[in-house]
Design a protein around this motif. Structure first.
Motif, PDB file in Angstrom:
ATOM      1  N   LEU A  63       1.074 -14.379  11.185  1.00 43.51           N
ATOM      2  CA  LEU A  63       1.486 -12.905  11.219  1.00 43.51           C
ATOM      3  C   LEU A  63       2.435 -12.383  10.223  1.00 43.51           C
ATOM      4  O   LEU A  63       2.448 -11.410   9.570  1.00 43.51           O
ATOM      5  N   SER A  64       3.574 -13.442  10.000  1.00 45.18           N
ATOM      6  CA  SER A  64       4.738 -13.063   9.176  1.00 45.18           C
ATOM      7  C   SER A  64       4.284 -13.064   7.684  1.00 45.18           C
ATOM      8  O   SER A  64       4.494 -12.351   6.999  1.00 45.18           O
ATOM      9  N   ARG A 118       3.174  -5.522   2.861  1.00 44.10           N
ATOM     10  CA  ARG A 118       4.206  -4.664   2.108  1.00 44.10           C
ATOM     11  C   ARG A 118       4.256  -4.875   0.495  1.00 44.10           C
ATOM     12  O   ARG A 118       4.360  -4.091  -0.251  1.00 44.10           O
ATOM     13  N   THR A 119       3.681  -6.162   0.189  1.00 44.75           N
ATOM     14  CA  THR A 119       3.438  -6.278  -1.433  1.00 44.75           C
ATOM     15  C   THR A 119       2.252  -5.359  -1.972  1.00 44.75           C
ATOM     16  O   THR A 119       2.309  -4.985  -2.892  1.00 44.75           O
ATOM     17  N   TRP A 120       1.297  -5.004  -1.000  1.00 47.67           N
ATOM     18  CA  TRP A 120       0.298  -4.156  -1.394  1.00 47.67           C
ATOM     19  C   TRP A 120       0.572  -2.640  -1.363  1.00 47.67           C
ATOM     20  O   TRP A 120      -0.106  -1.893  -1.370  1.00 47.67           O
ATOM     21  N   ALA A 133      -7.090  -5.596   0.723  1.00 47.76           N
ATOM     22  CA  ALA A 133      -6.179  -4.390   0.318  1.00 47.76           C
ATOM     23  C   ALA A 133      -7.168  -3.252   0.072  1.00 47.76           C
ATOM     24  O   ALA A 133      -6.879  -2.013   0.769  1.00 47.76           O
ATOM     25  N   ARG A 134      -8.411  -3.378  -0.287  1.00 43.65           N
ATOM     26  CA  ARG A 134      -9.366  -2.187  -0.528  1.00 43.65           C
ATOM     27  C   ARG A 134      -9.632  -1.775   0.920  1.00 43.65           C
ATOM     28  O   ARG A 134     -10.023  -0.592   1.153  1.00 43.65           O
ATOM     29  N   GLN A 135     -10.107  -2.904   1.818  1.00 39.82           N
ATOM     30  CA  GLN A 135     -10.647  -2.493   3.058  1.00 39.82           C
ATOM     31  C   GLN A 135      -9.550  -1.690   3.909  1.00 39.82           C
ATOM     32  O   GLN A 135      -9.716  -0.858   4.716  1.00 39.82           O
ATOM     33  N   VAL A 136      -8.333  -2.082   4.012  1.00 45.82           N
ATOM     34  CA  VAL A 136      -7.324  -1.536   4.582  1.00 45.82           C
ATOM     35  C   VAL A 136      -6.948  -0.260   4.154  1.00 45.82           C
ATOM     36  O   VAL A 136      -6.619   0.783   4.788  1.00 45.82           O
TER      37      VAL A 136
END
Length: 284
Positions: free
Chosen positions: A102-103, A110-112, A65-68
């Motif tokens: 991918l799903s 979405r959770t992040w 999540a930090r990278q994205v």
């Protein structure tokens, strides 16, 4: 495979199903697969999750999540320009050796707190510190001065328009794209526009070429115009205060465009020169 071989050796499907304790439907499916793809189609397939699959642990999910959130794929040497589910899946597999569908990646995103969005274009040359300084100091002073004299502040830009540029979408029957009738002749023009914070819009469309901002050509044209305008209008008019001066440029511009002769325009005013070109190109 043994059940299929029994049928091939002469047993009926009912007999083979009874011998091997399976249903006749299973026998039929195996025979169909055998005739379609040969013995390889009947080889046993691994059960359970694919090797390397699974879930992300909490610290792994936090890292992804930090990278994205803070970086782009190319900064991590990934073959992507934007964060797609495939890009995130590639990052996870490369970092942790975990392959996810991918799903599943979509549910994680979405959770992040992420959602699919159209990115905003921003010049990489932009200096955020200088932008903040300009807005907090110089623009504040400009806004105060405009308020004192009742002037409007316009934000300017220029763009090119083409006759064959397709914009917008419409609903249509699948397989039958709607047809928009248009001229086969291609032409373009340029537009210079300015808009205020309150939505007041002014624009001018020109068929001529707009020179690049800060280029030697555009700087020279601008400097020549300013010198002429100061010499022939500003310096010869009374300027008792700012309010009086701000009420005069409209008349000055009208005179400049309609009556002021220019050496580069064969001693004609700009509008007169444009009208002469139109008459020469399209005689009546």
């Amino acid at each position: 495979m043994r059940a299929v071989q029994a049928v091939l050796d002469g047993k009926t499907r009912v007999e083979a199903a009874a011998i091997f304790g399976v249903s006749r439907v299973a026998i039929w499916k195996w025979l169909k697969a055998y005739h379609a793809d040969g013995p390889a189609a009947l080889k046993a397939k691994p059960q359970g999750r694919p090797q390397g699959g699974g879930r992300l642990k909490s610290h792994q999910a936090a890292w992804v999540a930090r990278q994205v959130r803070g970086r782009y794929p190319d900064q991590l040497r990934l073959p992507f320009m934007l964060w797609t589910r495939g890009a995130v899946a590639t990052l996870i597999e490369r970092k942790f050796g975990i392959r996810l569908a991918l799903s599943t990646i979509g549910r994680y995103l979405r959770t992040w707190g992420f959602s699919p969005q159209k990115p905003v274009r921003r010049a990489y040359e932009q200096n955020p510190a200088q932008v903040r300084y300009w807005l907090q100091t110089k623009y504040s002073a400009i806004r105060r001065q405009a308020k004192e004299v009742g002037a409007r502040i316009y934000w300017g830009d220029e763009m090119g328009l083409r006759s064959d540029h397709a914009v917008g979408r419409t609903w249509g029957v699948k397989g039958k794209p709607p047809v928009v009738k248009a001229s086969g002749n291609r032409f373009s023009c340029n537009m210079i526009s300015g808009i205020t914070n309150q939505g007041h819009l002014s624009f001018m469309v020109s068929e001529g070429r707009v020179t690049p901002v800060r280029s030697p050509e555009s700087n020279g044209m601008a400097e020549a115009f300013v010198r002429t305008f100061k010499r022939d209008y500003v310096y010869v008019q009374d300027r008792p205060d700012a309010r009086t001066v701000l009420g005069q440029p409209a008349d000055w511009f009208e005179d400049y465009n309609e009556r002021h002769p220019h050496k580069g325009l064969r001693m004609k005013a700009p509008r007169e020169f444009i009208r002469s070109l139109a008459t020469a190109e399209c005689p009546v």
